[in-house]
Design a protein around this motif. Structure first.
Motif, PDB file in Angstrom:
ATOM      1  N   CYS A  98       0.870  -1.109  -0.199  1.00 22.01           N
ATOM      2  CA  CYS A  98      -0.072   0.057   0.072  1.00 22.01           C
ATOM      3  C   CYS A  98       0.940   1.397   0.184  1.00 22.01           C
ATOM      4  O   CYS A  98       1.031   2.133  -0.806  1.00 22.01           O
ATOM      5  N   ARG A 122       4.145  -1.491  -7.540  1.00 19.95           N
ATOM      6  CA  ARG A 122       3.380  -0.126  -6.977  1.00 19.95           C
ATOM      7  C   ARG A 122       3.861   0.173  -5.392  1.00 19.95           C
ATOM      8  O   ARG A 122       4.453  -0.727  -4.674  1.00 19.95           O
ATOM      9  N   LYS A 127       0.192   9.295   0.961  1.00 15.79           N
ATOM     10  CA  LYS A 127      -0.952   8.451   1.063  1.00 15.79           C
ATOM     11  C   LYS A 127      -2.254   9.244   1.337  1.00 15.79           C
ATOM     12  O   LYS A 127      -2.251  10.209   2.342  1.00 15.79           O
ATOM     13  N   HIS A 268      -8.689  -3.111  -2.249  1.00 15.89           N
ATOM     14  CA  HIS A 268      -9.409  -2.363  -1.560  1.00 15.89           C
ATOM     15  C   HIS A 268     -10.832  -2.529  -1.375  1.00 15.89           C
ATOM     16  O   HIS A 268     -11.188  -2.261  -0.448  1.00 15.89           O
ATOM     17  N   GLU A 294      -2.228  -5.507  -3.547  1.00 17.09           N
ATOM     18  CA  GLU A 294      -1.362  -5.043  -2.492  1.00 17.09           C
ATOM     19  C   GLU A 294      -0.757  -6.236  -1.831  1.00 17.09           C
ATOM     20  O   GLU A 294      -1.200  -7.203  -1.438  1.00 17.09           O
ATOM     21  N   ASP A 305      -3.508  -0.001   5.616  1.00 12.27           N
ATOM     22  CA  ASP A 305      -4.048  -1.248   5.147  1.00 12.27           C
ATOM     23  C   ASP A 305      -3.418  -2.539   5.340  1.00 12.27           C
ATOM     24  O   ASP A 305      -3.351  -3.589   4.492  1.00 12.27           O
ATOM     25  N   GLN A 308      -5.518  -6.082   4.451  1.00 11.01           N
ATOM     26  CA  GLN A 308      -5.795  -6.582   3.070  1.00 11.01           C
ATOM     27  C   GLN A 308      -4.568  -6.785   2.310  1.00 11.01           C
ATOM     28  O   GLN A 308      -4.666  -7.542   1.376  1.00 11.01           O
TER      29      GLN A 308
HETATM   30 MN    MN Z   1      -3.892   0.674   0.081  1.00 10.73          MN
END
Ligand code: MN
Ligand code: PEP
Length: 334
Positions: A98, A122, A127, A268, A294, A305, A308
């Protein structure tokens, strides 16, 4: 609305004069290997009577509020993401944490992701957090780490830009820019990334109609940047069992309306790692051209995050399933 496709890129002065005289607005562009003039509004363009001009190859009247993203303009578009061609038969996998948290974190996860065969890495340096007291990202330091990650792995790196003031800075360090869900109707920002020649991925805002997403992409392309794809990342519904509701139907709908490549972010909407795999596989089955997932080397320690993000091990398992599914569907993972 009309797109004037020119026979000869150099000989458009006459047409521009006519459009200006009729009071139409217009923009001359070279995108998707075509020399075009986009002109609006309809009635003034018709008044200009340019259809018969010898330098006009054809005038495309699109039936939609967007023209440059419409399939009336071109059937399919694609661009390179590392060794893959997003928007072709290739399935493009973008993965990474993330947020960029440290050089060690990025280089460790990037090595694992490279071994799994991803096409780009990524990491968020700025953020977009709901609370100003949550981790805000490393800023330029994070961009430097991303550049180093690219140098170490040879893979392109992608990051989110949140503000017009950050676009030039981010473009100096990274290969791919994305617009986050909270900013995809920030029209100044869309124009600004459109002025770069970096690939731009636009996330669908969680309250955004598909047509609005295509119009957001239109803003970018109208600045002359034709390396644009959209990302479905879940919308807000009454359902609370997941963080957002992944709109699977958006994939075939966008593919029908637009030539743009479609990426799905299953992380997400899932909100928790258990749902990432089923959503990722469903997205590919529904025709997505790529995934953005992610992955964190130690999700339990993640600064954002954490619920996830997949572990590299979980991601590796998922990649194996993605490969099997891709084969069934006739998609290539280069
Ligand atoms: Mn994220
Ligand atoms: C992200 O990709 O980390 C992110 C914040 O996503 P979104 O903009 O879709 O919420």
């Amino acid at each position: 609305m009309p797109i004037i496709v020119l026979r000869d890129g150099e000989a458009a002065g006459e047409i521009e004069t006519k459009l200006a005289e009729a009071g139409a607005e217009y923009r001359r562009l070279t995108i998707y290997n075509k020399h075009i003039i986009v002109a609006w509004p309809d009635d003034k363009v018709r008044q200009a009577g340019i259809d018969a001009e010898p330098t006009v190859q054809t005038v495309i009247y699109t039936r939609t509020p967007y023209m440059l993203t419409s399939r009336d303009f071109i059937e399919r578009s694609s661009f390179k993401v590392g060794r893959a061609e997003l928007g072709s038969q290739d399935l493009v996998i973008v993965a990474g944490p993330c947020a960029v948290e440290s050089e060690d974190q990025m280089l460790e996860v990037a090595r694992e992701l490279k071994a799994c065969g991803v096409h780009a890495i990524r990491g968020g340096a700025f953020k977009p957090r709901t609370s100003p007291y949550s981790f805000q990202g490393l800023g330029e330091e994070g961009l430097k780490i991303l550049a180093k990650t690219r140098d170490e792995t040879g893979l392109p790196v992608a990051t989110e830009v949140m503000d017009t003031r950050l676009v030039d800075l981010a473009a100096r360090y990274v290969d791919i820019l994305w617009i986050g869900a909270r900013n995809s109707q920030n029209f100044f920002l869309l124009r600004e990334v459109g002025r770069t020649r970096k690939p731009v991925l636009i996330k669908r805002g969680f309250g955004m109609l598909i047509d609005e997403l295509l119009l957001a992409a239109e803003y970018v392309i109208l600045e002359g940047n034709d390396k644009v794809a959209v990302i479905e990342r879940g919308i807000r519904t009454f359902e609370k069992s997941t963080r957002f509701t992944l709109d699977i139907a958006a994939i075939p709908v966008i593919k029908k309306k637009s030539h743009l490549p479609v990426i799905v972010d299953p992380s997400h909407p899932a909100g928790t790692r258990d749902y990432v795999e089923p959503l990722a596989l469903a997205a590919i089955a529904a025709g997505a051209d790529g995934l953005m997932i992610e992955v964190h080397p130690y999700p339990e320690k993640a600064k954002s995050d954490k619920e996830q993000q997949l572990t590299p091990r979980e991601f590796k398992d998922l990649m194996q399933k993605i490969r099997r599914l891709a084969e069934v569907l006739g998609r290539r993972i280069p």
